[in-house]
Design an enzyme around this catalytic site. Structure first.
Site, short mmCIF file in Angstrom:
data_model
loop_
_atom_site.label_atom_id
_atom_site.label_comp_id
_atom_site.label_asym_id
_atom_site.label_seq_id
_atom_site.Cartn_x
_atom_site.Cartn_y
_atom_site.Cartn_z
N ASP A 343 -27.88 40.04 -50.66
CA ASP A 343 -28.81 40.68 -49.75
C ASP A 343 -28.21 42.04 -49.42
O ASP A 343 -27.15 42.42 -49.91
CB ASP A 343 -29.14 39.81 -48.53
CG ASP A 343 -28.10 39.88 -47.43
OD1 ASP A 343 -26.96 40.26 -47.73
OD2 ASP A 343 -28.43 39.55 -46.30
N ASP A 606 -26.36 36.28 -45.40
CA ASP A 606 -25.84 35.87 -44.09
C ASP A 606 -26.92 35.35 -43.15
O ASP A 606 -26.62 34.80 -42.11
CB ASP A 606 -25.12 37.05 -43.42
CG ASP A 606 -26.05 38.24 -43.26
OD1 ASP A 606 -27.19 38.19 -43.76
OD2 ASP A 606 -25.62 39.24 -42.64
N ASP A 610 -31.61 33.59 -45.83
CA ASP A 610 -30.83 33.50 -47.06
C ASP A 610 -30.42 32.06 -47.38
O ASP A 610 -30.05 31.75 -48.52
CB ASP A 610 -29.56 34.35 -46.95
CG ASP A 610 -29.87 35.82 -46.74
OD1 ASP A 610 -30.79 36.32 -47.42
OD2 ASP A 610 -29.23 36.45 -45.89
N ASN A 674 0.81 14.02 -82.22
CA ASN A 674 2.06 13.26 -82.23
C ASN A 674 1.83 11.77 -82.27
O ASN A 674 2.43 11.03 -83.04
CB ASN A 674 2.86 13.56 -80.97
CG ASN A 674 3.92 14.59 -81.25
OD1 ASN A 674 4.56 14.52 -82.29
ND2 ASN A 674 4.07 15.53 -80.36
N ASN A 699 6.12 9.79 -73.18
CA ASN A 699 4.89 10.17 -72.49
C ASN A 699 5.15 10.63 -71.06
O ASN A 699 4.58 11.62 -70.59
CB ASN A 699 3.94 8.98 -72.50
CG ASN A 699 2.62 9.33 -71.89
OD1 ASN A 699 1.98 10.29 -72.29
ND2 ASN A 699 2.23 8.58 -70.88
N1 LIG Z 1 -36.01 42.14 -34.55
C1 LIG Z 1 -37.03 42.44 -35.34
N2 LIG Z 1 -38.21 42.76 -34.83
C2 LIG Z 1 -39.24 43.02 -35.62
N3 LIG Z 1 -39.19 43.03 -36.95
C3 LIG Z 1 -38.04 42.73 -37.54
C4 LIG Z 1 -36.89 42.41 -36.78
N4 LIG Z 1 -35.89 42.15 -37.61
C5 LIG Z 1 -36.37 42.30 -38.86
N5 LIG Z 1 -37.67 42.65 -38.83
C6 LIG Z 1 -38.52 42.90 -40.00
O1 LIG Z 1 -38.32 41.88 -40.97
C7 LIG Z 1 -37.88 42.47 -42.19
C8 LIG Z 1 -36.94 41.55 -42.90
O2 LIG Z 1 -35.76 41.39 -42.17
P1 LIG Z 1 -34.37 41.81 -42.79
O3 LIG Z 1 -34.44 43.22 -43.23
O4 LIG Z 1 -33.32 41.43 -41.86
O5 LIG Z 1 -34.38 40.87 -44.07
P2 LIG Z 1 -33.19 40.63 -45.09
O6 LIG Z 1 -33.78 40.05 -46.31
O7 LIG Z 1 -32.13 39.86 -44.44
O8 LIG Z 1 -32.71 42.09 -45.38
P3 LIG Z 1 -31.30 42.55 -45.87
O9 LIG Z 1 -31.34 42.47 -47.33
O10 LIG Z 1 -31.24 43.95 -45.37
O11 LIG Z 1 -30.26 41.69 -45.26
C9 LIG Z 1 -37.25 43.78 -41.79
O12 LIG Z 1 -37.28 44.69 -42.84
C10 LIG Z 1 -38.13 44.21 -40.64
O13 LIG Z 1 -39.29 44.84 -41.11
MG LIG Z 2 -30.06 39.90 -44.23
#
Ligand SMILES: Nc1ncnc2c1ncn2[C@@H]1O[C@H](COP(=O)(O)OP(=O)(O)OP(=O)(O)O)[C@@H](O)[C@H]1O
Ligand SMILES: [Mg+2]
Length: 871
Positions: A343, A606, A610, A674, A699
């Protein structure tokens, strides 16, 4: 009295294990609190200590590990040991006391060697695992304490937030937008809502008021009352989640097959020898003991120990490099990994997110946008995102002052937005903050800087979109903010997120991680291709990889993936390096598609989003600061979120593989050869080439010599590429090196019998000395594909090998060996033997270039798999 009564009748006893009838959630909060004699403020530490003593740790993993006694018992039940014990009994019954004693000594020694090594190895691995233990927020003595989950007892009140692992079985006392991922329990992939009961459910899958240990809270927050801990939980709770399922890898399967093959050959050979001896009227007991001794010599009995010790030494060394291994087998998988998906935030960026702007729709700074965003960030429950922290870090906190929450819909990764129903000074509004496209599609008007509202028509929408694209192309992360008046609204659901007024954006930066570029290049050099899978917008991801100068090729968005079948996706994943705006479920699909294409896939992440992908990957990786569900799903945890550390780990994985292969090569060529020669010789000469006792000593010393293998280093050439189990490789080695050793053996036999006309005792002594020397020393030849003198063996391996050899030669060549039937040898014979040994080792060194390592060893499958990358 009433409470006591209901304890007897309705609420089951704490820790009852009658799973099917154990509907602990049926009564709702009040009776349940009474039943476990607890309160909404939780237990006192005194009560908790007393209960911990009564119910034990909230952990069933410990019971699964065998104690030393269990390990010894298990080995005594192995067929090989059973045969040996039978052999000892036969020797005892027929008065062959030296055989009797020696066989027992060998059984004892090999079991001790094995058990002690393995136990130590496991203890090390366990200690490492403890260092990444999961903690829970528990109410004790009226205050929240962060305790390791194994300290929880029935009656504890636990605060859970999105991303936390449910630490035990219990019921919901309070919840806000809480949803749990119970796929582990019910197979249901979608998260289920959780709220206080009683739910009246008769089935665990419908119990919306129950929380089950080992599942994860994926959104919202909840307060839970613990009712069952440890082994009394529905499925071993936390332990199940923490012990990533030990599915055997291709390597382990291959190793096992090889073991079975050798055992079969052994049985075949040994029965043949026995039969031949009996047909030619050799002494029965002696023939039997000889056959048994051969069988012992042929069995790769140390293989499991070598594997465990290699892996746990690997785990230790990886710990020094700040990688904690939770599943030992994952070390191999790491070594064989050829695609690493990651990620974005934290691995490729610094994860130091800062708010750099709060802009109105005209692109100018707007305090109103900051105020709306801050109120949303401050009042939203559930996952605390670093974006929220960034909004509230500066002037945001003050901007949010005065707003109170009426209701909210917490963030989740499918919705990509947060909605709150908030009020200040009698004004009640809904504020939605989230991914720009999510807010835009729900907006019907836009708010200009003077406060007027105008319709959001197509040209206006296009202007907003263009602005967003421009910022994203500069690498900025954007959240949009929208709102609408909500006078009189009391509750909030998704219908309440419609008809928004688009107010503007918050703009964030997250600096790229300088070390990431070098790390990715190192991985590439090691044959590992890196792909980025992010929930963030496509331009942001593209900008980041461009800034880091990472090699990248192709991009797929979640939108496109949604329209694809799994097989269409599998067709595309190989040639695409960037994935943007993907949902958690799509992360999982991408990993599965990569696996379906024959890749060995690692995934590092993390977040809650994920966790499914981490679990599905061949090597699931997470970082120390990650959410619990991600850490629980992972096979390895990086204590420093740095891909460079991973490159070191890959080295380690390949090294353990290389060392295990050294043992396999030794076993399949020199040792097997052997024993085979000896079986043949026993039929051609009128006496046994070694007495049964001598075979056993041979052995045992040979085994001892190999104990140092897990410590050995591996050549750079061996760790340069991902490796896979390659049977053809092993076969080729065996077919070249095996006959070589047999030719020398037969030459030795011929010289001894024909030239020296050796007496049986002399013959045996000479053969023992020669076979021990060649068998042990050849490790220094075949431990490396390079010329032996250019690769320095580890000193532990040198010590065990030369130590075992010294003992063997002391026995064979000094009076110490007399009790075992060894006799002094004439100098000419000794000189001939020495020449044979030197000749054999020299030839082995020469021939190994055909037996080992053309440069692309074990790469055939991999190179096919990565062909799509064009390099
Ligand atoms: N606190 C929040 N409030 C509103 N929207 C949010 C918030 N956190 C994340 N988002 C939206 O959700 C989307 C996905 O979250 P995030 O970017 O954390 O995903 P991710 O797959 O973990 O990304 P990364 O690869 O950067 O870790 C963000 O791009 C954002 O648009
Ligand atoms: Mg992330």
């Amino acid at each position: 009295m009433l409470a006591a009564c209901s304890k007897e009748t309705k609420v089951p006893q704490p820790q009852s294990t009658g799973h099917d009838t154990d509907h602990f959630w049926l009564d709702g909060p009040e009776p349940a609190l009474a039943a476990v004699d607890s309160r909404i403020e939780g237990l006192t530490s005194g009560e908790a200590d007393e209960r911990l003593a009564r119910y034990g740790l909230n952990d069933v993993a410990q019971e699964r590990r065998r104690g030393i006694a269990g390990k010894i018992l298990r080995r005594l039940a192995e067929p090989m040991v059973a045969i040996l014990l039978a052999a000892a009994a036969v020797s005892g019954a027929t008065g062959e006391w030296p055989s009797f004693v020696i066989i027992l000594a060998i059984v004892a020694a090999s079991i001790a060697l094995d058990v002690v090594q393995e136990h130590r190895a496991e203890a090390t691995a366990d200690a490492l695992k403890k260092s990444v233990a999961i903690h829970a927020d528990v109410l004790r003595d009226g205050a929240v304490q962060r305790l390791p989950v194994d300290q929880l007892v029935p009656g504890d009140v636990v605060r859970l937030e999105a991303g936390d692992l449910v630490p035990a079985d219990g019921i919901v006392l309070a919840a806000n937008g809480a949803r749990a991922d119970e796929a582990l329990l019910t197979g249901e992939p979608l998260p289920v809502d959780k709220r206080p009961g009683p739910s009246g459910a008769t089935d665990a899958a419908d119990a919306t008021d129950a929380l089950f240990g080992g599942t994860g809270l994926v959104s919202g927050s909840a307060t839970m009352l613990v009712l069952r801990t440890g082994a009394a939980t529905r499925f071993g709770g936390i332990a199940t989640a923490l012990q990533a399922a030990e599915v055997p890898t291709a390597f382990e399967v291959g190793l096992h097959r090889l073991g079975v093959l050798i055992v079969r050959l052994t049985v075949f050979l040994v029965l043949g020898v026995l039969l031949a001896h009996l047909v030619s009227h050799r002494p029965v007991v002696e023939s039997f003991l000889f056959a048994v001794a051969l069988a012992v010599g042929l069995t790769p009995e140390l293989l499991p120990m070598i594997v465990t010790v290699s892996l746990s030494r690997g785990a230790l060394r990886m710990a020094e490099r700040k990688v904690v291994v939770k599943r030992l087998g994952a070390i191999h998988d790491l070594g064989s990994m050829d695609v690493l998906a990651t990620d974005k935030t934290g691995t490729l960026t610094e994860a130091r997110i800062a708010l750099t702007g709060h802009l109105g729709v005209d692109g100018q700074a707007s305090n109103r946008v900051l105020m709306l965003a801050a109120a949303n960030a401050a009042l939203g429950t559930g996952i605390r995102s670093p974006l929220d922290d960034a909004i509230l870090a500066g002037d945001g906190a003050a901007a949010a002052a005065g707003w109170t929450r009426i209701a909210d819909i917490p963030f989740d990764f499918e919705r990509r937005r947060v909605a709150v129903l908030a009020e200040r000074d009698g004004e009640r509004i809904v504020i939605v903050k989230g991914a720009p496209e999510e807010v835009r599609v729900r907006a019907t008007r836009i708010e200009l800087s003077d406060g007027t509202l105008v319709p959001l028509d197509a040209p206006a929408a296009a202007r907003l979109e263009a602005f967003e694209a421009a910022r994203a192309a500069e690498g900025m992360r954007l959240l949009a903010v929208g709102w609408h008046p909500a006078a009189g609204l009391e509750r909030l659901d998704e219908a309440g997120e419609a008809e928004l007024v688009f107010a503007g954006w918050c703009v964030f930066v997250d600096p790229p991680k300088a070390s990431a570029a070098a790390a990715v290049l190192r991985l590439k050099a090691a044959g590992v291709h890196v792909k980025v899978i992010s929930g963030d917008a496509a331009p942001v991801v593209q900008h980041l990889v461009a800034t880091l100068g990472l090699p990248h090729h192709g991009l797929l968005t979640g939108h496109e993936i949604e329209a694809m079948t799994d097989s269409a996706l599998a067709h595309r994943v190989g040639s695409v390096d960037l994935f943007a705006r993907v949902s958690p479920d799509q992360k999982l699909r991408i990993i599965r598609a990569l696996k379906a294409r024959g890749h060995r896939v690692g995934f590092i992440g993390d977040g809650i989003n994920d966790a499914p992908a981490i679990k599905a990957a061949d090597v699931g990786l997470s970082v120390e600061g990650a959410t619990d569900v991600a850490r629980a799903a992972a096979d390895m945890i990086l204590l420093a979120p740095d891909l460079g550390v991973l490159a070191d780990g890959i080295d380690e994985g390949r090294r353990t593989y290389a060392n295990i292969m050294k043992y396999v090569r030794m076993g399949t060529s020199s040792n097997f050869g052997n024993m085979l020669s000896m079986a043949i010789a026993s039929l051609m000469i009128p006496f046994l080439p070694l007495t049964p006792v001598q075979v056993l000593i041979n052995n045992l010393l040979y085994d001892l010599s190999e104990v140092g293998i897990p410590f050995d280093r591996a050549d750079a050439q061996e760790t340069a590429r991902p490796h896979g189990w390659d049977m053809a490789d092993i076969l080729r080695f065996t077919l070249v090196m095996g006959p070589l050793s047999s030719v020398f053996d037969l030459l030795t036999f011929a010289l001894l019998a024909l030239v020296f006309s050796a007496e049986p005792a002399e013959f045996r002594t000479a053969w023992f000395a020669e076979s021990m020397t060649t068998q042990i020393l050849v490790i220094f030849v075949i431990r490396t594909a390079a010329p032996a003198w250019t690769s320095r063996p580890h000193r532990v391996l040198v010590a065990t090998s030369l130590g075992a050899l010294a003992v063997a030669l002391l026995l064979a060549l000094t009076p110490l060996g007399a009790p075992f039937g060894f006799v002094p040898l004439p100098p000419t014979l000794l000189a001939t033997l020495a020449a044979l040994v030197v000749g054999y080792l020299g030839l082995a060194e020469f021939v190994k270039r055909w037996a080992m390592a053309p440069p692309r060893r074990g790469r055939s499958r991999m190179s096919r798999g990565t062909a799509g990358h064009g390099g």
